[in-house]
Motif scaffolding. Structure first.
Motif, PDB file in Angstrom:
ATOM      1  N   ALA A 103       1.134   4.811   5.622  1.00  0.00           N
ATOM      2  CA  ALA A 103       1.056   3.366   5.845  1.00  0.00           C
ATOM      3  C   ALA A 103       2.160   2.910   6.780  1.00  0.00           C
ATOM      4  O   ALA A 103       3.167   3.587   6.963  1.00  0.00           O
ATOM      5  CB  ALA A 103       1.161   2.636   4.516  1.00  0.00           C
ATOM      6  N   SER A 119      -3.005   5.935  -3.848  1.00  0.00           N
ATOM      7  CA  SER A 119      -3.664   6.080  -2.555  1.00  0.00           C
ATOM      8  C   SER A 119      -3.064   7.262  -1.788  1.00  0.00           C
ATOM      9  O   SER A 119      -1.885   7.286  -1.494  1.00  0.00           O
ATOM     10  CB  SER A 119      -3.584   4.781  -1.772  1.00  0.00           C
ATOM     11  N   MET A 176     -11.642   8.503   4.359  1.00  0.00           N
ATOM     12  CA  MET A 176     -11.489   8.494   5.811  1.00  0.00           C
ATOM     13  C   MET A 176     -12.624   9.296   6.459  1.00  0.00           C
ATOM     14  O   MET A 176     -13.270   8.829   7.396  1.00  0.00           O
ATOM     15  CB  MET A 176     -10.121   9.119   6.138  1.00  0.00           C
ATOM     16  N   VAL A 209      -5.210   4.082   8.701  1.00  0.00           N
ATOM     17  CA  VAL A 209      -4.836   3.338   7.486  1.00  0.00           C
ATOM     18  C   VAL A 209      -5.210   1.865   7.634  1.00  0.00           C
ATOM     19  O   VAL A 209      -5.810   1.263   6.738  1.00  0.00           O
ATOM     20  CB  VAL A 209      -3.322   3.502   7.194  1.00  0.00           C
ATOM     21  N   LEU A 258      -3.427   8.245   1.228  1.00  0.00           N
ATOM     22  CA  LEU A 258      -2.922   8.031   2.577  1.00  0.00           C
ATOM     23  C   LEU A 258      -1.789   7.015   2.612  1.00  0.00           C
ATOM     24  O   LEU A 258      -1.328   6.653   3.661  1.00  0.00           O
ATOM     25  CB  LEU A 258      -4.047   7.556   3.507  1.00  0.00           C
ATOM     26  N   SER A 259      -1.364   6.564   1.437  1.00  0.00           N
ATOM     27  CA  SER A 259      -0.350   5.517   1.424  1.00  0.00           C
ATOM     28  C   SER A 259       0.911   5.971   2.143  1.00  0.00           C
ATOM     29  O   SER A 259       1.637   5.161   2.681  1.00  0.00           O
ATOM     30  CB  SER A 259      -0.026   5.121  -0.006  1.00  0.00           C
ATOM     31  N   ILE A 290       0.824  -1.219   0.000  1.00  0.00           N
ATOM     32  CA  ILE A 290       0.000   0.000   0.000  1.00  0.00           C
ATOM     33  C   ILE A 290       0.855   1.266   0.000  1.00  0.00           C
ATOM     34  O   ILE A 290       0.541   2.266  -0.635  1.00  0.00           O
ATOM     35  CB  ILE A 290      -0.945  -0.003   1.201  1.00  0.00           C
ATOM     36  N   LEU A 302      -9.019   1.373   7.273  1.00  0.00           N
ATOM     37  CA  LEU A 302      -9.477   1.510   5.880  1.00  0.00           C
ATOM     38  C   LEU A 302      -9.074   0.278   5.075  1.00  0.00           C
ATOM     39  O   LEU A 302      -9.862  -0.258   4.298  1.00  0.00           O
ATOM     40  CB  LEU A 302      -8.896   2.785   5.253  1.00  0.00           C
ATOM     41  N   GLN A 303      -7.855  -0.179   5.311  1.00  0.00           N
ATOM     42  CA  GLN A 303      -7.359  -1.378   4.590  1.00  0.00           C
ATOM     43  C   GLN A 303      -8.193  -2.598   4.939  1.00  0.00           C
ATOM     44  O   GLN A 303      -8.579  -3.357   4.070  1.00  0.00           O
ATOM     45  CB  GLN A 303      -5.915  -1.655   4.996  1.00  0.00           C
ATOM     46  N   LEU A 319      -7.869   4.513   0.269  1.00  0.00           N
ATOM     47  CA  LEU A 319      -7.013   5.217   1.227  1.00  0.00           C
ATOM     48  C   LEU A 319      -6.912   6.677   0.811  1.00  0.00           C
ATOM     49  O   LEU A 319      -5.972   7.078   0.131  1.00  0.00           O
ATOM     50  CB  LEU A 319      -5.630   4.572   1.266  1.00  0.00           C
ATOM     51  N   SER A 320      -7.923   7.443   1.181  1.00  0.00           N
ATOM     52  CA  SER A 320      -7.894   8.867   0.860  1.00  0.00           C
ATOM     53  C   SER A 320      -8.519   9.628   2.019  1.00  0.00           C
ATOM     54  O   SER A 320      -9.222   9.031   2.850  1.00  0.00           O
ATOM     55  CB  SER A 320      -8.691   9.138  -0.415  1.00  0.00           C
TER      56      SER A 320
END
Ligand code: 0O2
Length: 237
Positions: free
Chosen positions: A15, A9, A98, A83, A11-12, A3, A86-87, A93-94
């Motif tokens: 991670a 993504s 969120m 994170v 928010l990656s 990720i 969401l995963q 992942l944004s």
């Protein structure tokens, strides 16, 4: 693909296994800024909501000569937990995802003295016209299988910023001191990964027994308080 390496993504970058980045791309800076802004907004919502609770506590303690709220704890969920959640749910992942999918980024825990205080506080919150109730889960009337008890509310509160108003979600957990005592030990247990299945089952069964004893004690403490109040009603000052 890890990720953290997925460029799609937002928010990656937050991670868990973030690789070392030597050049910080502009998109990362912008995402980081937006994320920081969102976190600031959640923490403002917590502040607003805590003030509401403090006002209620002050008023009730004057009227009843005792504090219904023993303690208020609050936290903004950590980026790593956001994170992971969401995963786990297979969600994008944004920051947008969120904000629209996670209700517990801003969390407030209200520790009450007695069980009836929980319902009094929740009713008072429900009556406030700037508090929108999104969902309620009463794990006191219907405890979880493992013995977990608490009153959960997802609420939305308006927060006024310099040029805009934003309705922000807050997860509120209302419980007694005894319920909180139990939940913190149960929570610790979840992170003891070295427990094997049999140990976890045995400890879980013991904890369940404790939860039931605690619920009975909460109930007895309330009836003792009510007896005292009947015999010695609070005098208006
Ligand atoms: P943390 O670290 O406390 O934030 P969701 O919240 O969306 O994951 P669910 O199951 O619909 O899913 O929410 P629920 O049941 O309302 O529970 C959410 C929170 O309640 C948990 O958050 C815990 O804080 C608490 N909770 C629920 N069940 C238990 C339990 O069995 N034991 C303990 N100790 N706490 C519990 P998080 O995100 O799991 O953890």
């Amino acid at each position: 693909m890890n990720i953290a390496q997925n460029p799609n993504s937002e928010l990656s970058h937050f991670a868990v296994n973030t690789p070392q980045v030597f050049e910080i791309p502009e998109t990362f800076r912008e995402t980081a800024r937006q994320f920081q802004e969102a976190m600031m907004q959640y923490s403002c919502a917590i502040r607003e909501f805590k003030t509401k609770l403090e006002v209620l506590n002050d008023e009730l303690s004057m009227r009843n000569a005792r504090n219904p709220i023993e303690m208020i704890k609050a936290r903004v969920k950590k980026p790593k937990s956001i994170v992971e959640k969401l995963q786990r749910r297979g969600l994008p992942l944004s920051i947008e995802s969120m904000e629209s999918n996670l209700d517990d980024i801003a969390g407030v825990r209200v520790i009450c003295s007695f069980v009836d205080d929980i319902y009094e506080i929740s009713r008072m919150l429900e009556r406030q016209d700037d508090v929108t109730i999104i969902a309620i889960k009463d794990y006191i009337k219907a405890p979880k299988e493992n013995g977990y008890r608490s009153y959960h509310m997802i609420v939305e509160v308006p927060v006024f910023f310099s040029s805009s108003k934003k309705n922000i979600r807050v997860e509120v957990q209302i419980r007694t001191i005894a319920m909180d005592f139990w939940a913190s030990l149960d929570h610790q247990l979840k992170y003891k990964k070295q427990l094997d299945a049999q140990e976890a089952a045995e400890i879980g069964a013991e904890l369940k027994k404790c939860a039931d004893v605690i619920a009975e004690t909460d109930c007895k403490m309330l009836s003792i308080r009510q007896k005292i109040e009947e015999k010695h009603p609070t005098q208006e000052e």
